[in-house]
Design an enzyme around this catalytic site. Structure first.
Site, PDB file in Angstrom:
ATOM      1  N   VAL A 192      -7.545 -11.277  18.860  1.00  0.00           N
ATOM      2  CA  VAL A 192      -8.681 -10.414  19.154  1.00  0.00           C
ATOM      3  C   VAL A 192      -9.401  -9.939  17.893  1.00  0.00           C
ATOM      4  O   VAL A 192     -10.522  -9.451  17.968  1.00  0.00           O
ATOM      5  CB  VAL A 192      -8.212  -9.203  19.998  1.00  0.00           C
ATOM      6  CG1 VAL A 192      -7.457  -8.187  19.141  1.00  0.00           C
ATOM      7  CG2 VAL A 192      -9.370  -8.550  20.723  1.00  0.00           C
ATOM      8  N   TYR A 193      -8.784 -10.099  16.731  1.00  0.00           N
ATOM      9  CA  TYR A 193      -9.430  -9.673  15.496  1.00  0.00           C
ATOM     10  C   TYR A 193     -10.615 -10.584  15.183  1.00  0.00           C
ATOM     11  O   TYR A 193     -10.457 -11.784  14.938  1.00  0.00           O
ATOM     12  CB  TYR A 193      -8.452  -9.727  14.315  1.00  0.00           C
ATOM     13  CG  TYR A 193      -7.299  -8.742  14.358  1.00  0.00           C
ATOM     14  CD1 TYR A 193      -7.208  -7.754  15.329  1.00  0.00           C
ATOM     15  CD2 TYR A 193      -6.282  -8.816  13.414  1.00  0.00           C
ATOM     16  CE1 TYR A 193      -6.142  -6.862  15.353  1.00  0.00           C
ATOM     17  CE2 TYR A 193      -5.221  -7.925  13.427  1.00  0.00           C
ATOM     18  CZ  TYR A 193      -5.149  -6.953  14.404  1.00  0.00           C
ATOM     19  OH  TYR A 193      -4.088  -6.081  14.414  1.00  0.00           O
TER      20      TYR A 193
END
Length: 347
Positions: free
Chosen positions: A61-62
């Protein structure tokens, strides 16, 4: 660099790890953290490895996967010198199967992370959130299959509540499936909630803490002080509402003590804050981040020395808060220590 066993596992990790949330720079939140590209990341990894930092942590998700892509490009040709840690379960898109820890989602997520990182295995894979909508046995069975396939070596979790982690551990043990050996948690001088339930659980069950945001979401850099505006360039301008809540007066009281210790030791405020964390029970590794080489080298200097007992006591006292129920009634009774010895429950 000191190396510590990760929970009840055979994996040794450096006391300081590198958090790659600053890599990639996509989206409003992560672009405020940093926008390190592959060339810059390669230099930061060079410096890290020279100092003995071998663990690099990221998540799908980064920056919408860009953090993994940049990290993968930066370690190309030296995979055998690093430990790679990533996470999945948080939403990465609007689709029904773009979040959670179901079998199909986990297998797809791990394969995608492996591709972005340019590797065929992960040293540590962590569930980034507890998925109450998926049967836990399904999640753990999928992780077991991924371990058997050689795609994952060790399993962990992140940001679990105490009952969620204990249920996960008990279910895994009952069915002979991989048990989490790591819990990636928020823990700092301005955020000690980890100590009341999760730390004793980790000590009892052999789950090591992988600490994220050890400087309190950028509040313990030495630049945030009583009676002064936030410094220009601080990520708090754009991200404070997304981070852990902190009472400002409590923060300033802690910074006052950090300033005093800094003057007495010649160490910087963030170095002292990081060093304090490394003395805490169950902490296996503390993830440091850096937008540039100067920040990284400053943070790396948090190891190789020890705070004096009186400094530790002063930091403990300044950062202490009233524990939540059901802990506070007994915390006030000296005899309670006989049931909960200090090695398990922090002061």
């Amino acid at each position: 660099m000191e190396y510590r066993r990760l929970g009840a596992s055979g994996l040794h990790v450096p006391a300081l790890g590198f958090g790659a949330g600053t890599f990639g720079g996509r989206g409003p939140l992560f672009s405020a953290w940093g926008d390190t590209d592959a060339a810059q990341a390669r230099r930061l990894i060079d410096v890290s490895l020279e100092a003995g930092v071998t663990l690099f942590d990221t998540a799908d998700v980064y920056s919408d996967g860009a953090s993994e892509e940049v990290l993968g490009a930066a370690i190309k040709g030296r995979r055998d010198k690093v430990l790679l840690s990533t996470k999945s379960a948080l939403p990465i898109g609007p689709g029904a199967d773009d979040a959670g820890a179901g079998r199909a989602r986990l297998i797809r997520a791990v394969d995608a992370s492996l591709h972005r990182l340019g590797t065929d295995y992960l040293d540590l894979f962590q569930l980034h959130a507890f998925d109450a909508g998926t049967p836990l046995l399904e999640t753990l069975s999928a992780l077991g299959d991924l371990v058997q396939a050689g795609k994952i070596r060790y399993v962990g979790v992140s940001n679990f509540a105490g009952w969620e982690l204990m249920k996960t551990l008990a279910t895994a043990e009952a069915h002979g499936l991989p048990k989490p050996v790591a819990h990636q948690v928020y823990y700092s001088l301005v955020g000690r909630d980890y100590e009341w339930e999760l730390m004793p659980l980790g000590a009892d069950q052999g789950v090591g803490a992988v600490v994220w945001s050890p400087l309190g979401w950028g509040r313990l850099t030495g630049k945030v002080r009583r009676g002064q505006p936030l410094p220009a360039g601080s990520r708090l301008h754009d991200t404070a509402q997304a981070g852990p809540p902190v009472d400002n007066e409590h923060l300033y009281d802690i910074v006052d003590v950090l300033d005093t210790i800094a003057a007495e030791t010649g160490r910087s405020v963030p170095q002292i804050a990081l060093n304090w964390l490394l003395t805490r029970p169950t902490v296996a590794t503390v993830l440091i981040g850096a937008r540039n080489e100067e920040q990284l080298r400053q943070n790396l200097a948090a190891v190789g020395w020890q705070l004096d007992p009186e400094h530790l006591a002063a930091l403990d006292a300044a950062s202490a808060t009233t524990p939540p129920y059901p802990y506070y009634p007994y915390h006030r009774l000296p005899d309670f220590a006989r049931l909960n010895p200090p090695v398990v429950r922090a002061a």
